[in-house]
Design an enzyme around this catalytic site. Sequence first.
Site, PDB file in Angstrom:
ATOM      1  CG  ASP A  39      42.555  13.800 -34.872  1.00  0.00           C
ATOM      2  OD1 ASP A  39      41.979  12.913 -35.532  1.00  0.00           O
ATOM      3  OD2 ASP A  39      41.939  14.650 -34.202  1.00  0.00           O
ATOM      4  CG  ASP A  77      71.144  29.411 -37.333  1.00  0.00           C
ATOM      5  OD1 ASP A  77      70.091  29.170 -36.712  1.00  0.00           O
ATOM      6  OD2 ASP A  77      72.110  28.625 -37.363  1.00  0.00           O
ATOM      7  CG  ASP A 101      67.628  28.322 -33.463  1.00  0.00           C
ATOM      8  OD1 ASP A 101      68.356  28.430 -34.476  1.00  0.00           O
ATOM      9  OD2 ASP A 101      66.572  27.666 -33.451  1.00  0.00           O
ATOM     10  CB  SER A 126      69.114  25.354 -35.425  1.00  0.00           C
ATOM     11  OG  SER A 126      68.660  26.230 -36.449  1.00  0.00           O
ATOM     12  CD  GLU A 167      66.111  31.141 -36.703  1.00  0.00           C
ATOM     13  OE1 GLU A 167      66.721  30.947 -35.634  1.00  0.00           O
ATOM     14  OE2 GLU A 167      66.291  30.447 -37.725  1.00  0.00           O
ATOM     15  CG  ASP A 212      54.439  43.737 -19.057  1.00  0.00           C
ATOM     16  OD1 ASP A 212      54.988  43.476 -17.969  1.00  0.00           O
ATOM     17  OD2 ASP A 212      53.373  44.379 -19.154  1.00  0.00           O
ATOM     18  CG  ASP A 219      54.389  42.793 -12.839  1.00  0.00           C
ATOM     19  OD1 ASP A 219      54.646  43.074 -14.026  1.00  0.00           O
ATOM     20  OD2 ASP A 219      54.985  43.273 -11.866  1.00  0.00           O
ATOM     21  CG  ASP A 239      54.063  46.059 -14.465  1.00  0.00           C
ATOM     22  OD1 ASP A 239      54.511  45.718 -15.586  1.00  0.00           O
ATOM     23  OD2 ASP A 239      54.793  46.344 -13.493  1.00  0.00           O
ATOM     24  CD  GLU A 246      58.578  42.198 -16.587  1.00  0.00           C
ATOM     25  OE1 GLU A 246      57.417  41.771 -16.402  1.00  0.00           O
ATOM     26  OE2 GLU A 246      58.834  43.391 -16.881  1.00  0.00           O
TER      27      GLU A 246
END
Length: 409
Positions: free
Chosen positions: A68, A301, A303, A305, A312, A337, A340, A342, A349
Amino acid sequence: MDKNTGTGTQPDNRFAYMLVLIRYCEGREVFDRIMEQGLIQESTTAEIVRQAASALLYAHNRGIAHRDMKPENICFCSKDVTNNHVKLIDWGLGFYFGQGRMNSAVGSLTYAAPEVLEAKEKQGYTAACDLWSLGVVTYVMLCGKPPFWGNYNEQLRRMKRETFPMSDATWQQISRPAKDLIRGLLRADPKQRMKLEDVLRNPWLRLQESQSAMDTKIASQVLTNLRQFSRTSQFFTICVASVARQLDHKSLRDVHKVFAEMDTNGDGVLELHEVRAGFQKFFGRDSPQVQDVEQVFQKLDLDGSGFIDYTEFCAAGIGERVSLEEDVLWAAFKAFDVQDDDGRITKEEIQQVLRSGDVNKLWTPQVCQEVAEDIFENFDQNGDGSLDFQDDSTVGKRRSPVKKRAHER
């Protein structure tokens, strides 16, 4: 995240959807600029086309077609009219062609490729449809009018004949390389259409790029930040990467310029030879900074890749001052976080974020667990088994918060 897509995309092979993260652009659409001015100056058009082509190449290399492309979906990042940094937005019709055939007639009649308009269930089409649309967008920016008009059948007939006006007074002021680029893109046969790599190598785009000189002092500072960042802990780099995703375009403007300067093939990522060439250009071929480029590259780098993507690079290039500002530290805190919301971060987490991010390609679940335990051992100040913002800020401000085993892959 790419420097010009306006999104961070992450295909999820487990489910039939793709996660799209949208970055806010405060500038208006290219369409608005055309409506106000009648057309866009050739030099500015070239700048926009180069960025749009780079965004498409980045997406296509990851198996994603936009489908598009139009001036309404190219947005200026800044309200500053002298800043022509743009993002390609609205990927709602995007298709992950790496896992299926594109055979739906989508997009806008004015900008859609002829094979898209005539799409059939069995035949389908390729990502080259975006190249046709890029050609139409370029044409419209330069003269303010679409190359094809009339009802559906009339437009389709003109498209297949590759007939469009380029001889009036407006076009007599346009350079031949710009016209050649449009002709190369508006080929009815997708196989004959100019490739994105050739678009980005086009003399018209390269000339405009070379005329915008890079500030050597700014470039040197960004690259110095890269070298310093490469010496920090792996977890710190992940935290700052999450900060980089939260920053607005103004904060990243200098970093973006340096990245674009070094990304010589315009594919939206940096390979080792491009990083080395950048360091040689700004520090000198035999400089000490060039000697350890390979080690810096490997550390940045994140990750594994084989190249450095825009996120990065931003994480490394923004410098310690920006990454330690309270508002961006808060943004990084909220990125962890996740369960939840919080205002506290648990070990679970942290492990969840590490396992779900690109780092999971390099770190085993055991290493992710050990990293989380090390963080809590060092920074859980009251020993309650969770980190609040005060604790997390301390993590961010100390550059080596985890033990050596967190560096092991």
